[in-house]
Scaffold this motif. Sequence first.
Motif, PDB file in Angstrom:
ATOM      1  N   ASN A 193       0.831  -1.203   0.000  1.00 24.24           N
ATOM      2  CA  ASN A 193       0.000   0.000   0.000  1.00 24.24           C
ATOM      3  C   ASN A 193       0.868   1.256   0.000  1.00 24.24           C
ATOM      4  O   ASN A 193       2.048   1.227   0.389  1.00 24.24           O
ATOM      5  CB  ASN A 193      -0.913   0.012   1.232  1.00 24.24           C
ATOM      6  N   THR A 194       0.261   2.352  -0.403  1.00 22.42           N
ATOM      7  CA  THR A 194       0.957   3.640  -0.454  1.00 22.42           C
ATOM      8  C   THR A 194       1.539   3.994   0.910  1.00 22.42           C
ATOM      9  O   THR A 194       0.866   3.873   1.936  1.00 22.42           O
ATOM     10  CB  THR A 194      -0.019   4.746  -0.904  1.00 22.42           C
ATOM     11  N   GLY A 195       2.817   4.409   0.898  1.00 21.70           N
ATOM     12  CA  GLY A 195       3.501   4.792   2.129  1.00 21.70           C
ATOM     13  C   GLY A 195       4.191   3.648   2.836  1.00 21.70           C
ATOM     14  O   GLY A 195       4.924   3.874   3.813  1.00 21.70           O
ATOM     15  N   GLN A 196       4.001   2.433   2.374  1.00 23.85           N
ATOM     16  CA  GLN A 196       4.614   1.268   3.024  1.00 23.85           C
ATOM     17  C   GLN A 196       6.094   1.183   2.667  1.00 23.85           C
ATOM     18  O   GLN A 196       6.496   1.423   1.525  1.00 23.85           O
ATOM     19  CB  GLN A 196       3.884   0.002   2.572  1.00 23.85           C
ATOM     20  N   THR A 219       2.387   3.797  -5.019  1.00 24.34           N
ATOM     21  CA  THR A 219       1.071   3.346  -5.502  1.00 24.34           C
ATOM     22  C   THR A 219       0.864   1.907  -5.052  1.00 24.34           C
ATOM     23  O   THR A 219       1.788   1.089  -5.114  1.00 24.34           O
ATOM     24  CB  THR A 219       0.978   3.407  -7.037  1.00 24.34           C
ATOM     25  N   ARG A 220      -0.304   1.594  -4.593  1.00 27.69           N
ATOM     26  CA  ARG A 220      -0.553   0.246  -4.094  1.00 27.69           C
ATOM     27  C   ARG A 220      -0.592  -0.749  -5.244  1.00 27.69           C
ATOM     28  O   ARG A 220      -0.863  -0.395  -6.400  1.00 27.69           O
ATOM     29  CB  ARG A 220      -1.850   0.187  -3.294  1.00 27.69           C
ATOM     30  N   GLY A 221      -0.324  -2.023  -4.926  1.00 29.41           N
ATOM     31  CA  GLY A 221      -0.312  -3.026  -5.978  1.00 29.41           C
ATOM     32  C   GLY A 221      -0.464  -4.436  -5.454  1.00 29.41           C
ATOM     33  O   GLY A 221      -0.333  -4.707  -4.259  1.00 29.41           O
ATOM     34  N   ARG A 222      -0.734  -5.347  -6.380  1.00 30.47           N
ATOM     35  CA  ARG A 222      -0.895  -6.766  -6.067  1.00 30.47           C
ATOM     36  C   ARG A 222       0.350  -7.518  -6.504  1.00 30.47           C
ATOM     37  O   ARG A 222       1.147  -7.014  -7.313  1.00 30.47           O
ATOM     38  CB  ARG A 222      -2.129  -7.321  -6.784  1.00 30.47           C
ATOM     39  N   ILE A 223       0.524  -8.737  -6.005  1.00 27.28           N
ATOM     40  CA  ILE A 223       1.663  -9.553  -6.403  1.00 27.28           C
ATOM     41  C   ILE A 223       1.663  -9.713  -7.921  1.00 27.28           C
ATOM     42  O   ILE A 223       0.649 -10.069  -8.527  1.00 27.28           O
ATOM     43  CB  ILE A 223       1.617 -10.928  -5.708  1.00 27.28           C
ATOM     44  N   GLY A 224       2.814  -9.402  -8.522  1.00 32.22           N
ATOM     45  CA  GLY A 224       2.945  -9.503  -9.973  1.00 32.22           C
ATOM     46  C   GLY A 224       2.648  -8.222 -10.721  1.00 32.22           C
ATOM     47  O   GLY A 224       2.985  -8.103 -11.895  1.00 32.22           O
ATOM     48  N   SER A 225       2.023  -7.251 -10.059  1.00 37.62           N
ATOM     49  CA  SER A 225       1.689  -5.990 -10.727  1.00 37.62           C
ATOM     50  C   SER A 225       2.831  -4.983 -10.599  1.00 37.62           C
ATOM     51  O   SER A 225       3.759  -5.160  -9.790  1.00 37.62           O
ATOM     52  CB  SER A 225       0.405  -5.399 -10.147  1.00 37.62           C
ATOM     53  N   LEU A 226       2.782  -3.914 -11.401  1.00 39.44           N
ATOM     54  CA  LEU A 226       3.797  -2.871 -11.370  1.00 39.44           C
ATOM     55  C   LEU A 226       3.341  -1.724 -10.478  1.00 39.44           C
ATOM     56  O   LEU A 226       2.165  -1.325 -10.520  1.00 39.44           O
ATOM     57  CB  LEU A 226       4.080  -2.356 -12.786  1.00 39.44           C
ATOM     58  N   VAL A 227       4.270  -1.197  -9.685  1.00 37.70           N
ATOM     59  CA  VAL A 227       3.976  -0.075  -8.794  1.00 37.70           C
ATOM     60  C   VAL A 227       5.091   0.961  -8.898  1.00 37.70           C
ATOM     61  O   VAL A 227       6.179   0.673  -9.421  1.00 37.70           O
ATOM     62  CB  VAL A 227       3.841  -0.535  -7.325  1.00 37.70           C
ATOM     63  N   LYS A 228       4.831   2.155  -8.381  1.00 39.59           N
ATOM     64  CA  LYS A 228       5.854   3.173  -8.258  1.00 39.59           C
ATOM     65  C   LYS A 228       6.441   3.096  -6.846  1.00 39.59           C
ATOM     66  O   LYS A 228       5.704   2.997  -5.863  1.00 39.59           O
ATOM     67  CB  LYS A 228       5.262   4.561  -8.500  1.00 39.59           C
ATOM     68  N   VAL A 229       7.768   3.147  -6.776  1.00 37.28           N
ATOM     69  CA  VAL A 229       8.448   3.077  -5.482  1.00 37.28           C
ATOM     70  C   VAL A 229       9.574   4.120  -5.464  1.00 37.28           C
ATOM     71  O   VAL A 229      10.276   4.309  -6.463  1.00 37.28           O
ATOM     72  CB  VAL A 229       9.001   1.654  -5.212  1.00 37.28           C
TER      73      VAL A 229
END
Length: 234
Positions: free
Chosen positions: A177-180, A201-211
């Motif tokens: 989740n965002t902020g984690q 940005t929050r995401g699921r296993i296998g998905s792309l996120v911004k970190v």
Amino acid sequence: MKKIFLIATLLLLMMTPRTFAFTISGAEIHTIAMEALEQGLAERGETRRHEIFFTQNITDLKLPEGVVDVKTQLPAQISYISLTPVRVIVFVNGRAFRTMSLTASVKIFDSVLVANHDLRIEVPVTAEDFRIDEVAIDGRNEYVKDITEIVGLVPHRFIRGGAPVTKGYFQQPVAVNTGQRVNIILNWRGIHATAKGIIMTRGRIGSLVKVKNETSEKILTARVIDANTVEVSM
């Protein structure tokens, strides 16, 4: 006077009822259509229990003298959700005498996973949420038979109790989740490194996120590995 008599004679001949040799009953026509559907299902490798119902009654068909042959025509696909047309063509002495169009409802039954109760969106499912039951299935979808395929996943749509389920109804739960804060695995030209990051940005296993890399403060695109790890490939 002779011409008038000849014309009257011809009219009488045209109005004379035809003589038929025998009759094919409506039940026999239904049987022929049923056998065609059964053969069509067998040729498609369908071995599951099924039921076939015709939507109309066929009246008896009177035939003239001659050699009778009956042929059937089916569509390329037999539908499990809508009506399937069946054409029965009766030939007498090699010529088409009558074509009859029937429609059939074909129901296929299979033992698949069925929801024991209403399943809510984004709530992880367990084995206790399902049972194996024989139900009429939709031939367009692959229904789940092995609970291990979906345990731990979450529905992305509301599923009503008693409904069979397909794998397409489920997705991975939200893992980050965002902020984690997470561990970033960096892969660059065969070199592997790790860093600390913050999920944007929050995401699921296998998905792309911004970190965001905590050290460089750069925003990177990463793939979610698990609830604590994301991977960046450059």
